[in-house]
Design a protein around this motif. Structure first.
Motif, mmCIF file in Angstrom:
data_model
loop_
_atom_site.group_PDB
_atom_site.id
_atom_site.type_symbol
_atom_site.label_atom_id
_atom_site.label_comp_id
_atom_site.label_asym_id
_atom_site.label_seq_id
_atom_site.Cartn_x
_atom_site.Cartn_y
_atom_site.Cartn_z
ATOM 1 N N LEU A 39 -4.709 20.526 19.497
ATOM 2 C CA LEU A 39 -5.105 21.927 19.527
ATOM 3 C C LEU A 39 -6.560 22.052 19.097
ATOM 4 N N VAL A 40 -7.232 23.077 19.594
ATOM 5 C CA VAL A 40 -8.615 23.299 19.171
ATOM 6 C C VAL A 40 -8.687 23.455 17.656
ATOM 7 N N SER A 41 -7.666 24.043 17.075
ATOM 8 C CA SER A 41 -7.646 24.258 15.624
ATOM 9 C C SER A 41 -7.478 22.967 14.822
ATOM 10 N N ASP A 42 -7.217 21.860 15.503
ATOM 11 C CA ASP A 42 -7.145 20.558 14.819
ATOM 12 C C ASP A 42 -8.531 19.988 14.534
ATOM 13 N N SER A 43 -9.548 20.607 15.070
ATOM 14 C CA SER A 43 -10.916 20.134 14.831
ATOM 15 C C SER A 43 -11.226 20.198 13.341
ATOM 16 N N PRO A 92 0.803 -1.225 0.000
ATOM 17 C CA PRO A 92 0.000 0.000 0.000
ATOM 18 C C PRO A 92 0.832 1.269 0.000
ATOM 19 N N TYR A 93 0.319 2.274 -0.670
ATOM 20 C CA TYR A 93 0.704 3.645 -0.406
ATOM 21 C C TYR A 93 -0.447 4.212 0.426
ATOM 22 N N LEU A 94 -0.146 4.835 1.543
ATOM 23 C CA LEU A 94 -1.181 5.291 2.463
ATOM 24 C C LEU A 94 -1.074 6.790 2.689
ATOM 25 N N PHE A 95 -2.219 7.418 2.890
ATOM 26 C CA PHE A 95 -2.274 8.871 2.973
ATOM 27 C C PHE A 95 -3.282 9.309 4.033
ATOM 28 N N TRP A 96 -3.040 10.498 4.572
ATOM 29 C CA TRP A 96 -4.026 11.182 5.390
ATOM 30 C C TRP A 96 -4.271 12.561 4.802
ATOM 31 N N TYR A 97 -5.575 12.907 4.777
ATOM 32 C CA TYR A 97 -5.998 14.223 4.315
ATOM 33 C C TYR A 97 -6.890 14.836 5.382
ATOM 34 N N VAL A 98 -6.964 16.166 5.378
ATOM 35 C CA VAL A 98 -7.800 16.872 6.341
ATOM 36 C C VAL A 98 -8.696 17.877 5.608
ATOM 37 N N GLN A 99 -9.911 18.011 6.115
ATOM 38 C CA GLN A 99 -10.845 18.989 5.551
ATOM 39 C C GLN A 99 -11.331 19.883 6.686
ATOM 40 N N TYR A 100 -10.883 21.114 6.682
ATOM 41 C CA TYR A 100 -11.336 22.068 7.676
ATOM 42 C C TYR A 100 -12.699 22.603 7.267
ATOM 43 N N PRO A 101 -13.497 23.084 8.217
ATOM 44 C CA PRO A 101 -14.840 23.580 7.904
ATOM 45 C C PRO A 101 -14.832 24.618 6.795
ATOM 46 N N ILE A 139 -8.274 5.435 -3.081
ATOM 47 C CA ILE A 139 -9.550 5.170 -2.420
ATOM 48 C C ILE A 139 -9.528 5.743 -1.009
ATOM 49 N N PHE A 140 -10.597 6.439 -0.660
ATOM 50 C CA PHE A 140 -10.705 7.091 0.632
ATOM 51 C C PHE A 140 -11.650 6.337 1.570
ATOM 52 N N GLY A 141 -11.427 6.540 2.849
ATOM 53 C CA GLY A 141 -12.363 6.072 3.857
ATOM 54 C C GLY A 141 -13.507 7.055 4.017
ATOM 55 N N LYS A 142 -14.394 6.743 4.970
ATOM 56 C CA LYS A 142 -15.589 7.557 5.151
ATOM 57 C C LYS A 142 -15.331 8.821 5.968
ATOM 58 N N GLY A 143 -14.174 8.893 6.555
ATOM 59 C CA GLY A 143 -13.823 10.087 7.306
ATOM 60 C C GLY A 143 -14.135 9.963 8.789
ATOM 61 N N THR A 144 -13.343 10.660 9.593
ATOM 62 C CA THR A 144 -13.542 10.745 11.039
ATOM 63 C C THR A 144 -13.537 12.212 11.433
ATOM 64 N N ARG A 145 -14.613 12.595 12.119
ATOM 65 C CA ARG A 145 -14.678 13.997 12.558
ATOM 66 C C ARG A 145 -14.009 14.110 13.922
#
Lengths: 115, 116
Positions: A82-86, A31-40, A104-110
């Protein structure tokens, strides 16, 4: 076919505490594995990736992730939240060994960081 | 920031009408992807492209078609829109290395589509 599971829809952590966001994957090859973030109200941003080498990968904003081949996991971690990591966090996988260009992405974790 | 733009950013349409979303990049990246984001489903791959005129299906390709006639443009078409295609659509691009995508995706700002 490759797939990603993020078993927690939401994770709550107090500010200053360590955080972990879980991810497990399934591929037939390496696998090549990745993490992405989506801020509000913002787009998706790349955080870090694992290709090969050290199992502990460091990325942006103080995040790191640990690749565990035997457990097929790639958990995201940070020593002090940090609060800003939300934000909404996505794990993703590409099957390198089978030369598959799909990512392929997962369903996400808030993630909620409580002040 | 990576040069990637999506248009339109917002669209409301009626069931049965055709819709085309455009993704334009100025980075000359080889790989381009279309995803849809829905609550409870995360990001799901619709189609992707690995070069001009080279495309392939993703996880949820039914009801969608794509075209890439130039490196910089990747079009997503809903031939006959349905309410189940109401979603936010994201385009993403990736550089290639050794003939494969690096996987470090740069995303557009998204196109919010509502099908009534």
């Amino acid at each position: 076919a490759q797939s990603v599971a993020q078993p927690e829809d939401q994770v709550n952590v107090a500010e200053g505490n360590p955080l972990t966001v879980k991810c497990t994957y399934s591929v037939s090859g390496n696998p090549y594995l990745f993490w992405y973030v989506q801020y509000p109200n913002r787009g998706l941003q790349f955080l870090l990736k694992y290709i090969t080498g050290d199992n502990l990968v460091k990325g942006s904003y103080g995040f790191e992730a640990e690749f565990n081949k035997s457990q097929t996991s790639f958990h995201l971690k940070k020593p002090s939240a940090l609060v800003s990591d939300s934000a909404l966090y996505f794990c993703a996988v590409r099957d390198e060994e089978n030369r598959d260009d799909k990512i392929i992405f997962g369903k996400g974790t808030r993630l909620h960081i409580l002040p | 920031d990576a040069g990637i733009t999506q248009s339109p950013r917002h669209k409301v349409t009626e069931t049965g009408t055709p819709v085309t979303l455009r993704c334009h990049q100025t980075e000359n990246h080889r790989y381009m992807y279309w995803y849809r984001q829905d609550p409870g489903h995360g990001l799901r791959l619709i189609h992707y492209s690995y070069g001009v005129k080279d495309t392939d299906k993703g996880e949820v390709s039914d009801g969608y078609s794509v075209s890439r006639s130039k490196t910089e443009d990747f079009l997503l078409t809903l031939e006959s829109a349905t309410s189940s295609q109401t979603s936010v659509y994201f385009c993403a691009i990736s550089e290639g290395t050794s003939g494969r995508p690096t996987g470090e995706l740069f995303f557009g700002e998204g196109s919010r589509l509502t099908v009534l």
